[in-house]
Scaffold this active site. Structure first.
Site, PDB file in Angstrom:
ATOM      1  CB  THR A 148       1.814  72.838  63.491  1.00  0.00           C
ATOM      2  OG1 THR A 148       1.754  74.339  64.057  1.00  0.00           O
ATOM      3  CG2 THR A 148       1.101  72.848  62.106  1.00  0.00           C
ATOM      4  CE  LYS A 170      -1.203  75.898  63.673  1.00  0.00           C
ATOM      5  NZ  LYS A 170       0.052  76.327  63.016  1.00  0.00           N
ATOM      6  CB  THR A 181       0.538  79.035  59.555  1.00  0.00           C
ATOM      7  OG1 THR A 181       1.199  79.291  58.228  1.00  0.00           O
ATOM      8  CG2 THR A 181      -0.965  79.224  59.276  1.00  0.00           C
ATOM      9  CD  GLU A 261       7.201  74.196  70.588  1.00  0.00           C
ATOM     10  OE1 GLU A 261       6.903  73.183  71.102  1.00  0.00           O
ATOM     11  OE2 GLU A 261       7.477  74.464  69.425  1.00  0.00           O
ATOM     12  CG  ASN A 380      12.407  79.426  64.771  1.00  0.00           C
ATOM     13  OD1 ASN A 380      11.322  79.157  64.165  1.00  0.00           O
ATOM     14  ND2 ASN A 380      12.098  80.117  66.101  1.00  0.00           N
ATOM     15  CB  SER A 385       9.708  74.565  59.729  1.00  0.00           C
ATOM     16  OG  SER A 385      10.810  75.696  60.394  1.00  0.00           O
TER      17      SER A 385
END
Lengths: 385, 385
Positions: A148, A170, A181, A261, A380, A385
């Site tokens: 993602t 991932k 996730t 990230e 965020n 999301s």
């Protein structure tokens, strides 16, 4: 492509339009045996995504044969419709690979909670034939299709005495959208039973992924899948396999931490001298989840006071006035009082090592985390999301 | 000045140079009786500052007579020297007010962990005579002298049937430096025993300050002090006093939340339908401490998925697929699936109300918190505290 390095596996990764970028977003890993076995570890979050509910059913039925994974949508809190999507996906994959029992196909999803409508279902189910047609024992595309917001693919390989382990992963705690996730698929051509794989996997995940605590938030979609084909014909000692598996998971956990990230530091919090491993983990986690500590690291500030204030909230055995704390090799706190001058400590490098000595026993544990940065807040808060 | 509104109290606040700004940093509240009683609640952090260690000794001896508080330094992890500073401070205050027993003088400190050297001691102890000379039943300076990064004084008053409660407070979870130490002094002229005060205080703090969870970090220096003079001559029903005290604490907790430096939203997380109050608190706290949730609020994003993912990490009794979640009065999630469109929800106002219905019982609790903002990261990374 590392999940196909062990004998007996094929994989594929294609783009089906779940991601607005047009990047690959649907992957498949198939175990061709001849002696298939499997083990799966799921998120401990009680709010479980529909693919998790389906995959738990697969595990309850017995050995899994394959795992299909999509990015671009978590299919979580999407109701019965979303559950049916996971089921239909498994049925389509089973038909495409000639597997009579759809309940041998694991399903994983990652992306935005709440995503999982008709269009989502159609893109996945409608493209399963193309996905299956792309299966290859030399495939290199699957690791990208599960990503993602990761910036790099994460893979690992370990070779034993006549057998091999391969893996792709991932996610990372600090990865903003999708609650970070974590999806991992590990393959091996060793000959082992479901039960032996399960023991090895639980041990390996407990010491690695469970100690990756980048922002303290646990996803609704996490799944670690281990598939064994037996194609090597070699049945290793369980301990040798478990050790190699632990190394693979540890390497992947480190790569996930490094790709967090928005992070500017990778922080390893090493707790020593604890009364038990559980207490070492508790202490490490209390620091890893402490926003004031993480913000201080972002500011290159070796603030040992915040470390002590964090561990003081735990019930672990230790005397708060007898603890040592070191940052990047410089002991700043000894026996509960200031030690070396903070000027001796350089926190500019990305890799950060905090050592906490509790002098209460012999147990140790290291918790991996990252700092709290402006980029984390931006990622965020700016995107839904 | 609200701690002197009840009869039988004097207070003072002066500047002694602990703060580089030259602002007031030393305060004193004295109980002149005639029927003194007291109760104190301390931080639950096992890493306790030296003033806490001294104050615990005072409580163990019996009824406290006064409390002296400094800002500009926490005197925490300053070793035996720091403990002696707290003791010497108490002795100086006792001498200055004609109290024979230094172990009746509580001491509180707030500021940077590790601060507490000779200069710190001299500024405090050397200025106690001036502090005592400034004592007045009409004093208005004490509330400012306990502040660190607070932008406003926080006070509250409640009047009963012939008796009064007054209070001052400092600190808030989001206040960056000093780990947001919370110091509260509450005075009353009611006639009550130490034991009755203790019961009322524990009940009031448990439902208010304990549910203020701005950034999940617990200070090494928190202390809530309640002093009763008996000067009104009125002995209230314990229940009536406890109710008024609870209101005072709740009002102060709300003011602390609203002054959280760096915050752009004040978030009240109301949990209903829990099996027990403890579970309601656990669920609310899981959301209050979730960085992804708090960052979403900063971005004015009513991200209910993150709320569900947060509560799913608790062991409270509820069905994750039967929970309702509302933001500012708009129900966005019903029975584990999307409900009203998110466009109907406006999170621009500072005051934010999140309602979570667990449908597992009748218990409720509200946790107060704030959002995770760039200012919080800046405040906590740019300055050593």
């Amino acid at each position: 492509m590392t999940v196909t390095i062990p004998q007996g596996f094929r994989s594929a990764g294609i783009a089906v339009g779940l991601k607005s970028t047009g990047k690959p977003d649907l992957a498949l890993v198939v175990n061709d045996g001849p002696a298939p076995a499997s083990a799966v570890v799921f998120t401990s979050n009680r709010a479980q995504a529909n693919p998790i509910l389906w995959s738990r059913r697969v595990v309850a039925q017995g050995t899994a044969r394959a795992v299909v994974l999509n990015s671009g949508g978590a299919n979580c809190f999407t109701g019965d419709f979303g559950y049916d999507t996971s089921r239909l996906t498994a049925e389509a994959v089973a038909a495409a690979i000639g597997e009579p029992d759809a309940e041998r196909i694991l399903v994983c999803s990652t992306g935005l909670i709440g995503t999982g409508d008709q269009a989502f279902r159609d893109k996945i189910v409608g493209n399963v034939p193309a996905l299956a047609a792309a299966l290859s024992a030399e495939d290199v595309t699957a690791p990208a299709a599960i990503l993602t917001t990761d910036s790099v693919e994460k893979t690992a390989v370990r070779r034993g005495d006549g057998w091999t382990i391969g893996a792709m992963a991932k996610g990372a705690g600090m990865l903003a959208p999708g609650l970070a996730t974590m999806l991992v698929v590990i393959t091996t051509d060793a000959v082992l039973s479901d039960a032996a794989l399960d023991r090895a996997l639980r041990g390996a995940t407990g010491a690695s992924f469970d100690r990756l605590d980048s922002d303290g938030c646990m996803s609704t979609n996490d799944q670690v899948t281990l598939l064994a084909s037996g194609a090597s014909g070699v049945a290793p000692e369980e301990a040798a396999f478990a050790a190699a598996l632990a190394e693979v998971c540890d390497e992947l956990a480190g790569k996930l931490q490094a790709d967090a990230e928005g992070a500017s530091h990778d922080i390893d919090i090493e707790v020593r001298g604890a009364r038990s491993t559980a207490e070492a983990v508790e202490v490490g986690r209390s620091v890893a989840r402490n926003n004031l500590f993480k913000a201080a690291i972002f500011g290159n500030d070796p603030n040992w006071g915040r470390v002590l204030a964090a561990i003081g909230t735990t019930s672990a055995e230790f005397d708060p006035y007898a603890v040592d704390v070191a940052f990047n090799g410089v002991r700043l706190c000894h026996a509960g009082a200031p030690d070396r001058p903070v000027e001796e400590c350089d926190l500019a490098p990305r890799r950060t090592h905090v050592e906490i000595d509790l002098f209460a026993g012999e147990a140790t544990a290291t918790i991996r985390t990252n700092d709290l940065t402006h980029d984390y807040v931006h990622e965020n808060s700016a995107y839904s999301s």
